[in-house]
Design a protein around this motif. Structure first.
Motif, short mmCIF file in Angstrom:
data_model
loop_
_atom_site.label_atom_id
_atom_site.label_comp_id
_atom_site.label_asym_id
_atom_site.label_seq_id
_atom_site.Cartn_x
_atom_site.Cartn_y
_atom_site.Cartn_z
N UNK A 185 8.26 -12.72 -5.21
CA UNK A 185 8.23 -12.23 -6.47
C UNK A 185 6.87 -11.56 -6.44
N UNK A 186 5.90 -12.55 -6.31
CA UNK A 186 4.51 -12.15 -6.70
C UNK A 186 4.07 -10.81 -5.68
N UNK A 187 4.61 -10.94 -4.36
CA UNK A 187 4.03 -9.70 -3.56
C UNK A 187 4.59 -8.60 -3.82
N UNK A 188 6.09 -8.75 -4.03
CA UNK A 188 6.83 -7.30 -4.51
C UNK A 188 6.03 -6.65 -5.79
N UNK A 189 5.86 -7.57 -6.58
CA UNK A 189 5.13 -7.02 -8.00
C UNK A 189 3.95 -6.35 -7.60
N UNK A 190 2.91 -6.91 -6.66
CA UNK A 190 1.53 -6.51 -6.67
C UNK A 190 1.79 -5.01 -5.38
N UNK A 191 2.79 -4.97 -4.68
CA UNK A 191 3.21 -3.88 -3.82
C UNK A 191 3.53 -2.77 -4.71
N UNK A 210 0.60 2.50 -2.11
CA UNK A 210 0.37 2.92 -1.00
C UNK A 210 0.71 1.74 0.21
N UNK A 211 0.31 0.45 -0.20
CA UNK A 211 0.88 -0.55 0.70
C UNK A 211 2.54 -0.57 1.03
N UNK A 212 3.12 -0.13 0.19
CA UNK A 212 4.63 -0.04 0.62
C UNK A 212 5.00 0.83 1.35
N UNK A 213 4.27 1.88 1.33
CA UNK A 213 4.53 3.07 2.28
C UNK A 213 4.07 2.78 3.65
N UNK A 214 3.02 2.08 3.82
CA UNK A 214 2.55 1.57 4.85
C UNK A 214 3.40 0.54 5.60
#
Length: 861
Positions: A497-503, A508-512
């Motif tokens: 949950x923490x990582x998805x919130x930060x992404x 741009x990280x999600x795109x990568x």
């Protein structure tokens, strides 16, 4: 009046007889039963008259009886009565002795008001000369967060202890010294000087007599807390567990609460939530035994934090609100109120409510600066910095980052507070486009956190460093950092949950992640769909947008997501005021000059005495940032003329986005699917987030909605093109991207269900419907539309799921009918799909064929 006490006080055995006689004769005495015992009360007015007459007629006996009454009540452990009689007897030394014992019991219950009342009743000269009373007052001050005043009193107590005035036996003196050092360590801890606090506790353990188990356990507890906050969690837990084992007999409830609370908080920090909850329940149980209201409030706050980390945000908010109500009702517990408000602010930020987070934190900061410790203040500064950052005020965000204080740099590196200060600073630099500063801050943080046990902080630091490296065009290093995130995620389910919130914040990280083959494992862990091959050519740029900008343009304007203006590929940083940047985009959005009144009404709608100054300051900084001649004033009003400084070398992402949308619509009208697809892909690539994300004025909402709608239309068209090519993976990818923007979009849920059906995944299609139904109920309080319900009904009545798995991918065409039926008579919507009637008739025919040939199932099959 208690007959037994009266007998002992007057050295007689006739008190009950006399009291009964006075009551019978109506001599202002009444009686009542309490727990089976009879007590007597004298009319207060008469009692006062008798006492005053007694004081004047025989003062020596008056004071002697009060002194004896104080001793009698002290022996019976009724310290309130004992203190009253000692003060009436003016036996201040005795009062100090009683208070010392009474205070320990009250502190154990978190009750300090009674202690302060009696301390204030004692002569100031006695307090100044009595080291034990000074330590009691220091105890109380530390409970209220007044650590500086407490340190001053403790220094005075040490001076008295070493002088002639106070010379107890050596073992007693050693014990008392240890107690003073422990209080000093607590005060230093509140100031954030963890190394000094730790060293004092180590001295206590070296010189403390072996039989003093409680003080030894208290020292080990403080050592554990300090070690944990400095990043050495393993050592900290060892000390805390040793504190639990130190007790050879039943510990004081106060110490039991403190140690279990510290262990619960430590396990929370390292994300071992089951252990955290175990020790939390132990702490709450001890609090209830001791009736320690402050302890209950503190542990309720921790309970809310644990719920929040588990993802139960609604329940977490309810628990924190309950703790806030309790803290406000507890007399004088402003520190607990500050903690509750600060954590409510952090939770609001996680939920995406930046304004609410700011409101909570502003209230919390006032209390924390007066009653809290440095750790609490730093936490609030960090939350406020991020709230301002997400609201678009980077200047204020930078201010609050600089307000964070971390002591003893060499020893604090890698610690909890140090990590959060660097994490917050790194994110602010990242948003400001100061990538070298962001890299310096985050690279050091990641390196040190790899040696610590603070995994959540390590995850955030690694993600932000990956975004920074992406912005610096170091894509390979960004991929390696994201692979490290994947390895860390394998160790903690709740960290997702923490990582998805930060992404979500660092899009741009999600795109990568969606596109890089090396990140397939991370995609699986986060349940992120892989980008389809046709979209693989999209850019993998950094925070500035990568190759989204036109390469040859001198002036590049990015309005999607976090607004940014670049001159010669360097972002403008000297806006000085957020209003200057907003003024630029407001003028850019208008196709005609705007009067001063129009600008003020749009950007400063609330009454403000200095609005004229604010307008001219924003105008001044805008001209300074872009060039004086870029902002033109005429009789019609203010407008932009960027060509005076940059000629024709200007690129604007919104303009290109709209141009590509026009191209796509024309290509669709001509039936040129491939050309339309290329234009649509470019649109999706350009859309880095909502238009003018940090601007909250009314002027940008209409444009924001128009562009978001165009983006969703582009995704719908790309999904249909992928469906036509029987590419189910790509089709679902685009529908999921649409749901990430609008999770109530029924056509996206419908499209995903059809993709699952085409793949023979009937149960997945059914789950998608249930998800859609739940979201619509929670967000809009409505049921899914008739077409979705009909599709669900047909799915639910399918006789044989094996039949679904054998169906060809292209067999189930027909969500185009859903899309167009939602559009109604919108003639502007261009589509290459079949008409709604054709699609629905074909789908009806397919379902009839399927039901005709499906084998019948009996009960129990």
């Amino acid at each position: 009046m208690h007959p037994e006490i009266c007998d002992a006080l007057l050295e007689t055995d006739k008190a009950r007889e006399w009291l009964t006689y006075m009551e019978q004769q109506g001599l202002f005495v009444t009686s009542h039963l309490d727990h089976g015992q009879r007590f007597y009360t004298c009319l207060p007015v008469v009692r006062s008259l008798f006492l005053e007459q007694f004081r004047q007629s025989d003062p020596e006996r008056f004071y002697a009886l009060h002194w004896r009454a104080a001793r009698l009540w002290q022996d019976r452990k009724n310290y309130e009565q004992a203190m009253y009689h000692a003060l009436e007897a003016q036996a201040y030394e005795l009062a100090g002795e009683i208070l010392f014992t009474y205070a320990r019991l009250q502190l154990q219950q978190g009750q300090i008001d009674g202690i302060m009342r009696w301390l204030n009743a004692l002569p100031a000269s006695l307090l100044e000369q009595h080291p034990q009373l000074l330590t009691i007052r220091a105890h109380v001050l530390l409970e209220e967060g007044q650590h500086r005043e407490a340190l001053s009193l403790l220094e005075r107590a040490l001076t008295l202890l070493s002088g002639v005035e106070y010379t107890p036996a050596s073992s007693k003196k050693a014990t008392f010294l240890a107690e003073i050092y422990l209080l000093r360590s607590k005060a230093l801890f509140q100031e954030g000087e963890y190394t000094q606090a730790l060293q004092l506790c180590q001295q206590v353990l070296l010189h403390l007599p072996e039989h003093e188990d409680e003080l030894r356990a208290a020292a080990e507890m403080r050592l554990g807390i300090c070690a944990c906050l400095q990043g050495d969690v393993a050592t900290g837990i060892t000390y805390l567990q040793q504190a639990l084992r130190t007790w050879s007999h039943q510990p004081s409830l106060n110490l039991a609460i403190a140690v279990h609370s510290a262990l619960a908080n430590t396990y929370y920090l390292v994300n071992k939530l089951d252990l955290a909850e175990h020790h939390l329940l132990c702490a709450i149980s001890y609090c209830e035994q001791a009736r320690n209201i402050r302890g209950i409030i503190n542990n309720r706050i921790l309970q809310g934090l644990i719920l929040g980390r588990r993802g139960a945000l609604t329940e977490a908010e309810a628990v924190l609100q309950q703790a806030l109500v309790m803290a406000r009702a507890a007399p004088g517990y402003h520190r607990g109120e500050a903690y509750a408000l600060g954590n409510l602010g952090s939770l609001a930020l996680v939920q995406g409510h930046s304004r609410q987070a700011l409101a909570y934190c502003q209230e919390a900061l006032v209390l924390a600066c007066q009653y809290g410790n440095r750790s609490l203040c730093n936490s609030i500064y960090s939350t406020m910095a991020l709230a301002y950052l997400f609201l678009g005020d980077q200047t204020s965000a930078r201010h609050f980052v600089e307000a964070i204080r971390v002591g003893e740099r060499s020893s604090a590196q890698g610690g909890y507070e140090w990590s959060w200060s660097r994490l917050t600073a790194g994110l602010v630099y990242l948003y400001q486009g100061c990538y070298e500063q962001a890299y310096t801050s985050l690279a050091e943080t990641v390196a040190l956190l790899r040696k610590a046990d603070l995994r959540q902080e390590q995850l955030l630091a690694t993600l932000r460093l990956a975004a920074c490296q992406l912005a610096r065009q170091h894509v390979g290093e960004a991929v390696e950092l994201l692979e490290e995130v994947g390895r860390l995620l394998e160790e903690g389910e709740t960290d997702k949950l923490l990582v998805l919130g930060e992404i979500e914040r660092l899009a741009e990280l999600r795109t990568l992640i969606e596109r890089e083959p090396e990140l397939a494992h991370l995609r699986t862990l986060l349940a992120i769909e892989k980008a389809p091959e046709q979209n693989a050519s999209a850019t993998q740029g950094g925070v500035t947008g990568g190759s989204v900008e036109e390469p040859g343009a001198r002036l590049k304007i990015l309005a999607f997501g976090e607004p940014m203006v670049l001159v010669d590929d360097q972002p403008i940083k000297n806006w000085r005021r957020m209003s200057a940047m907003e003024l630029f985009f407001f003028l850019l959005n208008s196709d005609q000059p705007l009067s001063r009144e129009q600008v003020i009404a749009a950007l400063w709608p609330e009454d403000c005495e200095q609005v004229d100054k604010a307008f001219h300051m924003a105008l001044y900084y805008l001209r300074k940032a872009l060039g004086k001649t870029c902002v033109v004033f005429s009789v019609d009003g203010y407008s932009l003329n960027l060509a005076t400084c940059y000629g024709g070398s200007i690129w604007y992402d919104v303009k290109e986005f709209q141009g590509r949308w026009s191209e796509a619509r024309q290509a669709l009208a001509r039936g040129e699917e491939e050309n339309a697809q290329q234009a649509l892909l470019r649109m999706v690539e350009l859309y880095r987030g909502d238009y003018g994300r940090p601007f909250y004025s009314d002027w940008c909402r209409q444009r924001r909605d128009e562009l978001r709608t165009a983006y969703l239309e582009a995704l719908c068209q790309l999904a249909q093109i992928a469906w036509n090519h029987q590419d189910m993976e790509a089709c679902m990818y685009y529908w999921r991207k649409a749901l990430a923007v609008d999770n109530c979009m029924e056509e996206a849920h419908y499209g995903i269900m059809l993709c699952y059906m085409a793949q023979g995944k009937r149960s997945a299609a059914l789950r998608q419907y249930q998800l859609c139904k739940k979201i619509l109920q929670q967000e809009l309080c409505v049921e899914p539309g008739s077409l979705l319900q009909e599709l669900y009904r047909r799915l639910s009545s399918t006789a044989e799921s094996a039949q679904m798995r054998q169906m060809a991918p292209g067999k189930l065409s027909g969500f185009s009918g859903f899309l167009q039926s939602q559009a109604g008579d919108n003639t502007d919507k261009v589509s290459i799909h079949r008409t709604p009637a054709q699609a629905e008739r074909k789908m009806e025919r397919e379902w009839r064929e399927e039901e005709q040939y499906a084998p019948k199932r009996g009960k129990g099959q």
